[in-house]
Design an enzyme around this catalytic site. Structure first.
Site, short mmCIF file in Angstrom:
data_model
loop_
_atom_site.label_atom_id
_atom_site.label_comp_id
_atom_site.label_asym_id
_atom_site.label_seq_id
_atom_site.Cartn_x
_atom_site.Cartn_y
_atom_site.Cartn_z
N GLU A 111 85.97 114.16 2.42
CA GLU A 111 86.80 115.11 3.16
C GLU A 111 87.21 116.29 2.27
O GLU A 111 87.52 116.12 1.10
CB GLU A 111 88.08 114.40 3.63
CG GLU A 111 87.80 113.28 4.59
CD GLU A 111 89.04 112.50 4.96
OE1 GLU A 111 88.93 111.58 5.78
OE2 GLU A 111 90.13 112.81 4.42
N CYS A 124 91.80 121.61 -0.49
CA CYS A 124 92.09 120.28 -1.01
C CYS A 124 90.75 119.56 -1.16
O CYS A 124 90.04 119.38 -0.17
CB CYS A 124 93.01 119.57 -0.02
SG CYS A 124 93.32 117.86 -0.44
N CYS A 131 87.96 105.34 -3.17
CA CYS A 131 88.84 105.30 -4.33
C CYS A 131 89.06 103.84 -4.70
O CYS A 131 89.19 102.99 -3.82
CB CYS A 131 90.18 105.97 -4.03
SG CYS A 131 91.29 106.03 -5.46
N CYS A 135 95.90 102.05 -3.35
CA CYS A 135 97.28 102.26 -2.89
C CYS A 135 97.35 101.87 -1.41
O CYS A 135 96.56 102.36 -0.60
CB CYS A 135 97.71 103.71 -3.10
SG CYS A 135 97.46 104.28 -4.79
N CYS A 138 97.41 104.34 1.77
CA CYS A 138 96.43 105.42 1.78
C CYS A 138 95.13 104.94 2.43
O CYS A 138 94.58 103.90 2.03
CB CYS A 138 96.18 105.85 0.33
SG CYS A 138 94.78 106.94 0.12
N GLY A 192 89.86 110.08 -3.54
CA GLY A 192 89.52 109.69 -4.90
C GLY A 192 90.57 110.05 -5.93
O GLY A 192 91.52 110.78 -5.66
N SER A 224 96.07 116.16 -9.02
CA SER A 224 96.99 115.09 -8.64
C SER A 224 96.41 113.76 -9.11
O SER A 224 95.25 113.45 -8.84
CB SER A 224 97.15 115.09 -7.12
OG SER A 224 97.96 114.01 -6.70
N HIS A 249 105.82 107.73 -6.33
CA HIS A 249 106.10 106.91 -5.13
C HIS A 249 107.09 105.77 -5.35
O HIS A 249 107.57 105.19 -4.38
CB HIS A 249 104.82 106.31 -4.52
CG HIS A 249 103.73 107.29 -4.30
ND1 HIS A 249 103.94 108.56 -3.82
CD2 HIS A 249 102.38 107.21 -4.51
CE1 HIS A 249 102.78 109.20 -3.73
NE2 HIS A 249 101.83 108.42 -4.15
N ASN A 323 102.23 109.84 6.16
CA ASN A 323 101.44 110.10 7.35
C ASN A 323 100.96 108.75 7.88
O ASN A 323 100.27 108.04 7.16
CB ASN A 323 100.25 110.97 6.94
CG ASN A 323 99.84 111.93 8.02
OD1 ASN A 323 100.04 111.67 9.20
ND2 ASN A 323 99.25 113.03 7.61
N CYS A 366 94.85 111.71 3.59
CA CYS A 366 93.69 111.36 2.80
C CYS A 366 92.90 110.20 3.41
O CYS A 366 93.42 109.12 3.62
CB CYS A 366 94.28 110.98 1.45
SG CYS A 366 93.19 110.41 0.23
N1 SAH Z 1 94.28 109.96 -6.10
C1 SAH Z 1 95.14 111.05 -6.36
C2 SAH Z 1 94.83 112.29 -5.55
C3 SAH Z 1 94.43 112.07 -4.12
S1 SAH Z 1 95.66 111.40 -3.07
C4 SAH Z 1 96.59 110.67 -6.18
O1 SAH Z 1 96.84 109.60 -5.64
O2 SAH Z 1 97.43 111.40 -6.63
C5 SAH Z 1 96.68 112.84 -2.83
C6 SAH Z 1 98.10 112.53 -2.38
O3 SAH Z 1 98.10 112.04 -1.03
C7 SAH Z 1 98.77 111.48 -3.23
O4 SAH Z 1 100.04 111.91 -3.66
C8 SAH Z 1 98.86 110.32 -2.27
O5 SAH Z 1 99.88 109.46 -2.60
C9 SAH Z 1 99.06 111.00 -0.94
N2 SAH Z 1 98.83 110.15 0.22
C10 SAH Z 1 97.89 109.21 0.39
N3 SAH Z 1 98.03 108.62 1.59
C11 SAH Z 1 99.08 109.20 2.21
C12 SAH Z 1 99.74 109.03 3.47
N4 SAH Z 1 99.32 108.11 4.34
N5 SAH Z 1 100.80 109.81 3.74
C13 SAH Z 1 101.23 110.75 2.87
N6 SAH Z 1 100.66 110.96 1.66
C14 SAH Z 1 99.61 110.19 1.33
FE1 SF4 Z 2 95.88 105.95 -4.33
FE2 SF4 Z 2 95.18 108.56 -4.44
FE3 SF4 Z 2 93.30 106.63 -4.47
FE4 SF4 Z 2 94.66 107.08 -2.24
S1 SF4 Z 2 93.27 108.50 -3.25
S2 SF4 Z 2 94.18 105.05 -3.16
S3 SF4 Z 2 96.67 107.61 -3.05
S4 SF4 Z 2 94.88 106.96 -6.04
#
Ligand code: SAH
Ligand code: SF4
Length: 404
Positions: A111, A124, A131, A135, A138, A192, A224, A249, A323, A366
């Site tokens: 994406e 973005c 990934c 998390c 996500c 990622g 990030s 977080h 989200n 994401c």
């Molecule tokens: N992997 C990196 C960058 C990509 S994720 C990171 O985690 O920082 C980019 C951002 O989107 C991160 O801050 C992540 O926590 C956030 N994110 C992921 N899923 C989300 C969701 N469902 N709602 C809001 N933010 C989210």
């Molecule tokens: Fe976590 Fe960022 Fe990977 Fe989503 S993309 S699993 S928020 S590290």
């Protein structure tokens, strides 16, 4: 298909391997392109011309009309551009947010999101297909890791967005009147973990910052990360003060172990030290990302601890209400909880921005567009939603050792 390249951060300025077949031109950073041109016995300014074409989205040497025919032929024999296909496109915010699903020739899809504002256009970008960080809130994390993107595949996303802005058309849609005509900001916040793919991330930052590349100031670039400490150190060594955003977080290790599983390898104290060191080395203010999840990390204790953490680092906090993601039972917090969390942080002396949730109707979180696309195609999302399964009936995180 495309050759596996040596990592450009380790090879910048070094001779190219003797036999490279099927080279994606965007996979070479500016120093790599200079090395290629030198190897072909051409003067250095040809590399500048080549970069100029590539930045404008022209990757077929035969179209690079100011290069001599001989060089065009030799480049054509070396290049095998990895061109993605646009397989899904969702639009939100009255045409100001465009989410693209780009599929590479091997079938992997990622994406890229273009967000338009009156004075800037932010892309973005993704650095990995999937990934590995897991998390639980996500969508990308739930789907797991597929593969690394090459530097060329990461840079290409900026090229696609920039070409759309230049032409005023994206996919089959016209961009709104008055939209910027160039990419002005890039955030590594797509699919990622950028610091788990350092070669591609560092090569892309070089492309973005290079005056003959995208010519972006370091402050217009945000990387990030989930807090991979060795990667933060390497990013600092690059010598470009790009904005570092750390997805925190949680402000206690117990909660962060659940929300950001890599915290078990790099706990909060270590992440804080890496952030302080990044700030000292680059003289750049660091940011903290806080995905606010209802009844999970929106309480007073977390606000107080986060406020203290941010104040120690003089870091800016971005609060992003979660989200909602299919398969995750956690909810976004109520507006009242969001307000009181932000107020409390501010009372603790932190500087805070409450982020708008751009593109909510575009599956913008994401990994969500890929998830809907995959579901639409008849596949299923992985059943496992990681730690999200560990929330108890009250919606609170069941912490390890809490006996649930
Ligand atoms: N992997 C990196 C960058 C990509 S994720 C990171 O985690 O920082 C980019 C951002 O989107 C991160 O801050 C992540 O926590 C956030 N994110 C992921 N899923 C989300 C969701 N469902 N709602 C809001 N933010 C989210
Ligand atoms: Fe976590 Fe960022 Fe990977 Fe989503 S993309 S699993 S928020 S590290």
């Amino acid at each position: 298909m495309s050759a596996v390249l040596p990592p450009s951060d380790d090879t910048a300025g070094q001779p190219l391997p003797a036999a490279i077949g099927g080279l994606d031109p965007y996979a070479l950073d500016p120093a790599g392109l200079e090395a290629l041109v030198a190897e072909l016995g051409e003067p250095r300014y040809r590399a500048d011309q080549l970069r100029g074409w590539l930045v404008r989205g022209v990757d077929d040497p035969q179209e690079m009309t100011d290069l001599p025919t001989r060089l065009r032929d030799r480049l054509a024999a070396r290049f095998a551009p990895t061109r993605p296909e646009l397989v899904a496109h969702t639009v939100a915010d009255d045409g100001h947010t465009h989410k693209l699903l780009l599929r590479f020739p091997d079938g992997e899809a990622i994406e890229t999101v273009l967000m338009l504002y009156p004075d800037r256009a932010t892309v973005c970008i993704s650095t990995q297909a999937g990934c590995a960080m897991g998390c639980p809130f996500c969508a990308t994390g739930q789907a797991g890791f597929r593969r690394q993107l090459t530097a060329g595949e990461v840079v290409r996303q900026v090229v696609v967005a920039d070409a759309a802005l230049r032409s005023g058309v994206i996919g089959e849609q016209d961009l709104p009147d008055g939209a910027p005509t160039r990419v002005t900001n890039v955030v590594f916040m797509g699919m990622g973990e950028p610091l788990a793919n350092l070669p591609a991330t560092l090569a892309t930052v070089r492309w973005l910052h290079d005056p003959d590349g995208f010519n972006l100031s370091a402050r217009a670039i945000t990387v990030s990360t989930v807090g991979l400490v060795p990667g933060i150190t390497r990013l600092a060594e690059l010598g470009l003060p790009v904005t570092l955003a750390v997805s925190l977080h949680a402000a206690t290790d117990a909660l962060r172990d659940d929300l950001v599983p890599v915290n078990r390898q790099h706990p909060l104290a270590e992440v804080e030290e890496a952030m302080a060191s990044y700030r000292r080395t680059t003289n750049r203010r660091v940011s903290i990302e806080w995905c606010l999840i209802g009844d999970v990390n929106d309480d007073e204790e977390q606000a107080d601890r986060l406020g203290a953490f941010a104040r120690r680092l003089r870091a800016h906090v971005n609060v992003i209400p979660m989200n909602p993601t299919p398969g995750v039972r956690w909810k976004e917090p109520t507006p009242a909880r969001v307000r009181s969390f932000v107020d409390r942080l501010e009372r603790r002396g932190a500087t805070v921005t409450l982020r708008d949730t751009r593109g909510r109707d575009a599956d913008a979180a994401c990994g969500q567009l890929l998830a809907s696309y995959t579901l639409g195609a008849g596949s299923r999302l992985p059943a496992s939603v990681g730690a999200a399964d560990r929330i108890d009936a009250t919606g609170r995180v069941a912490l390890p050792g809490a006996g649930s």
